[in-house]
Design a protein around this motif. Structure first.
Motif, PDB file in Angstrom:
ATOM      1  N   VAL A 195     -55.569  53.488 -56.649  1.00 52.70           N
ATOM      2  CA  VAL A 195     -55.130  53.295 -58.038  1.00 52.70           C
ATOM      3  C   VAL A 195     -54.124  54.370 -58.426  1.00 52.70           C
ATOM      4  O   VAL A 195     -53.069  54.092 -59.012  1.00 52.70           O
ATOM      5  CB  VAL A 195     -56.339  53.316 -59.001  1.00 52.70           C
ATOM      6  N   ASN A 196     -54.454  55.603 -58.085  1.00 60.57           N
ATOM      7  CA  ASN A 196     -53.598  56.735 -58.434  1.00 60.57           C
ATOM      8  C   ASN A 196     -52.212  56.610 -57.791  1.00 60.57           C
ATOM      9  O   ASN A 196     -51.180  56.851 -58.440  1.00 60.57           O
ATOM     10  CB  ASN A 196     -54.264  58.031 -57.979  1.00 60.57           C
ATOM     11  N   ASP A 197     -52.178  56.213 -56.519  1.00 61.74           N
ATOM     12  CA  ASP A 197     -50.893  56.107 -55.819  1.00 61.74           C
ATOM     13  C   ASP A 197     -50.057  54.928 -56.314  1.00 61.74           C
ATOM     14  O   ASP A 197     -48.824  54.978 -56.277  1.00 61.74           O
ATOM     15  CB  ASP A 197     -51.125  55.986 -54.311  1.00 61.74           C
ATOM     16  N   ILE A 198     -50.723  53.862 -56.768  1.00 54.04           N
ATOM     17  CA  ILE A 198     -49.994  52.726 -57.328  1.00 54.04           C
ATOM     18  C   ILE A 198     -49.306  53.145 -58.628  1.00 54.04           C
ATOM     19  O   ILE A 198     -48.121  52.872 -58.845  1.00 54.04           O
ATOM     20  CB  ILE A 198     -50.939  51.535 -57.585  1.00 54.04           C
ATOM     21  N   VAL A 199     -50.043  53.814 -59.486  1.00 55.05           N
ATOM     22  CA  VAL A 199     -49.515  54.228 -60.787  1.00 55.05           C
ATOM     23  C   VAL A 199     -48.439  55.305 -60.644  1.00 55.05           C
ATOM     24  O   VAL A 199     -47.422  55.291 -61.352  1.00 55.05           O
ATOM     25  CB  VAL A 199     -50.661  54.724 -61.698  1.00 55.05           C
ATOM     26  N   ASP A 200     -48.640  56.242 -59.710  1.00 58.16           N
ATOM     27  CA  ASP A 200     -47.732  57.390 -59.575  1.00 58.16           C
ATOM     28  C   ASP A 200     -46.633  57.184 -58.538  1.00 58.16           C
ATOM     29  O   ASP A 200     -45.957  58.139 -58.154  1.00 58.16           O
ATOM     30  CB  ASP A 200     -48.533  58.647 -59.207  1.00 58.16           C
ATOM     31  N   ARG A 201     -46.431  55.961 -58.073  1.00 54.55           N
ATOM     32  CA  ARG A 201     -45.502  55.747 -56.963  1.00 54.55           C
ATOM     33  C   ARG A 201     -44.076  56.190 -57.307  1.00 54.55           C
ATOM     34  O   ARG A 201     -43.371  56.750 -56.451  1.00 54.55           O
ATOM     35  CB  ARG A 201     -45.522  54.281 -56.525  1.00 54.55           C
ATOM     36  N   LYS A 202     -43.636  55.979 -58.547  1.00 59.79           N
ATOM     37  CA  LYS A 202     -42.284  56.378 -58.936  1.00 59.79           C
ATOM     38  C   LYS A 202     -42.147  57.900 -58.929  1.00 59.79           C
ATOM     39  O   LYS A 202     -41.151  58.451 -58.449  1.00 59.79           O
ATOM     40  CB  LYS A 202     -41.959  55.829 -60.327  1.00 59.79           C
ATOM     41  N   LYS A 203     -43.161  58.566 -59.464  1.00 60.40           N
ATOM     42  CA  LYS A 203     -43.152  60.027 -59.501  1.00 60.40           C
ATOM     43  C   LYS A 203     -43.228  60.602 -58.082  1.00 60.40           C
ATOM     44  O   LYS A 203     -42.562  61.586 -57.751  1.00 60.40           O
ATOM     45  CB  LYS A 203     -44.334  60.525 -60.336  1.00 60.40           C
ATOM     46  N   ASP A 204     -44.051  59.977 -57.237  1.00 63.05           N
ATOM     47  CA  ASP A 204     -44.221  60.462 -55.861  1.00 63.05           C
ATOM     48  C   ASP A 204     -42.932  60.330 -55.047  1.00 63.05           C
ATOM     49  O   ASP A 204     -42.671  61.124 -54.135  1.00 63.05           O
ATOM     50  CB  ASP A 204     -45.347  59.690 -55.151  1.00 63.05           C
ATOM     51  N   GLN A 205     -42.118  59.328 -55.365  1.00 67.05           N
ATOM     52  CA  GLN A 205     -40.875  59.107 -54.607  1.00 67.05           C
ATOM     53  C   GLN A 205     -39.884  60.255 -54.754  1.00 67.05           C
ATOM     54  O   GLN A 205     -39.033  60.460 -53.884  1.00 67.05           O
ATOM     55  CB  GLN A 205     -40.229  57.798 -55.055  1.00 67.05           C
TER      56      GLN A 205
END
Length: 287
Positions: A58-68
């Protein structure tokens, strides 16, 4: 196959060592060699690994833009595109239904504790990790819920010492994690934790002094009141060494931001934990 490997990485297998706390109940209730209860505890451990893994998805789905835009997190499967959002959501739905249905079939109280843990950790990922003090305390409560889950699953009495020692030790690890992250931030490393701005080195040191001494004292008091109390006191040096060794690793090797890696890589600490566990088993079951 690449998608499945990516989903497994997203569930953070290295973090699953935290769920070993579930076995505290069966160990200290003198049921470690009860095959049926041990099987239940193992299944409970696996389910909690899935619960926690689902939160990371869930966390990685929501934060995918920030993580990129992050130098390291951009390599995460979802952020890098190795796993699509649709694939992650589909797998997440299947995983949640399967894990909680299995937990419900096993034990209603275990299901309730697991559900509360999932909701709490999800709430932490989006809100509580941005609230000073509550961020580290929520992590500690998560460890308590793991311990409670291991106890209710095999239907034994909950020891207040088990809960207190679990809470203090996890708080000790959490505060050291924040301290190490702050040190990395001051040395020029980028961080996405804005909550670090609310802490100071002096504040963290003061809290660590309190928690460290409280952890040793709580465990010592447990050995004073436990069965075979005089002999159980012989396990105190293992606890003190483990705490001191962890502090040494944090200060000399700078690994405090990844406590799960410390537990998996530092040989003296691994040997110390194994000696402590073997000593407890011998004292509780054979003396």
């Amino acid at each position: 196959m690449e998608m499945l490997v990516g989903l497994l990485k997203t569930m953070r297998p290295k973090q699953w060592t935290k769920n070993l706390v579930l076995f505290a109940g069966i160990l200290f209730s003198n049921n470690l060699f009860n095959v049926d209860l041990l099987k239940l505890s193992i299944v409970g451990f696996i389910l909690f690994c899935i619960f926690s893994g689902n939160v990371y998805i869930v966390n990685d789905i929501v934060d995918r833009k920030k993580d990129q835009s992050h130098p390291k997190k951009c390599n995460r499967p979802i952020a890098s595109g190795k796993v699509s959002v649709i694939q992650a959501i589909l797998f997440l739905c299947i995983s949640i239904v399967f894990s909680f249905y299995t937990a419900y079939q096993m034990n209603l109280l275990f299901f309730v504790v697991g559900l509360f843990y999932f909701i709490l950790v999800t709430f932490y990922s989006f809100i509580l990790k941005h609230v000073v003090l509550l961020d580290v305390m929520t992590i500690s409560i998560g460890f308590i819920l793991r311990a409670v889950a291991g106890v209710v699953l095999i239907d034994v009495a909950i020891s207040p010492w088990l809960l207190l020692c679990t809470f203090l030790l996890s708080l000790f690890l959490g505060l050291h994690k924040r301290k190490s992250e702050m040190a990395l931030m001051k040395s020029g490393h980028k961080t996405t934790r804005k909550i670090l701005e609310e802490y100071t080195p002096d504040l963290l040191n003061d809290m660590l002094h309190i928690v460290t001494s409280s952890t040793v004292m709580a465990y010592s008091l447990y050995t004073f009141t436990a069965g075979h109390s005089i002999i159980m006191m012989s396990t105190i040096p293992f606890v003190i060494y483990g705490i001191f060794r962890y502090q040494y690793i944090v200060h000399k090797k700078g690994m405090g931001e990844n406590p799960e890696l410390v537990l998996l890589s530092d040989k003296p600490l691994i040997v110390d934990i194994m000696l402590w566990a073997v000593s407890c088993i011998v004292i509780l079951y054979f003396i």
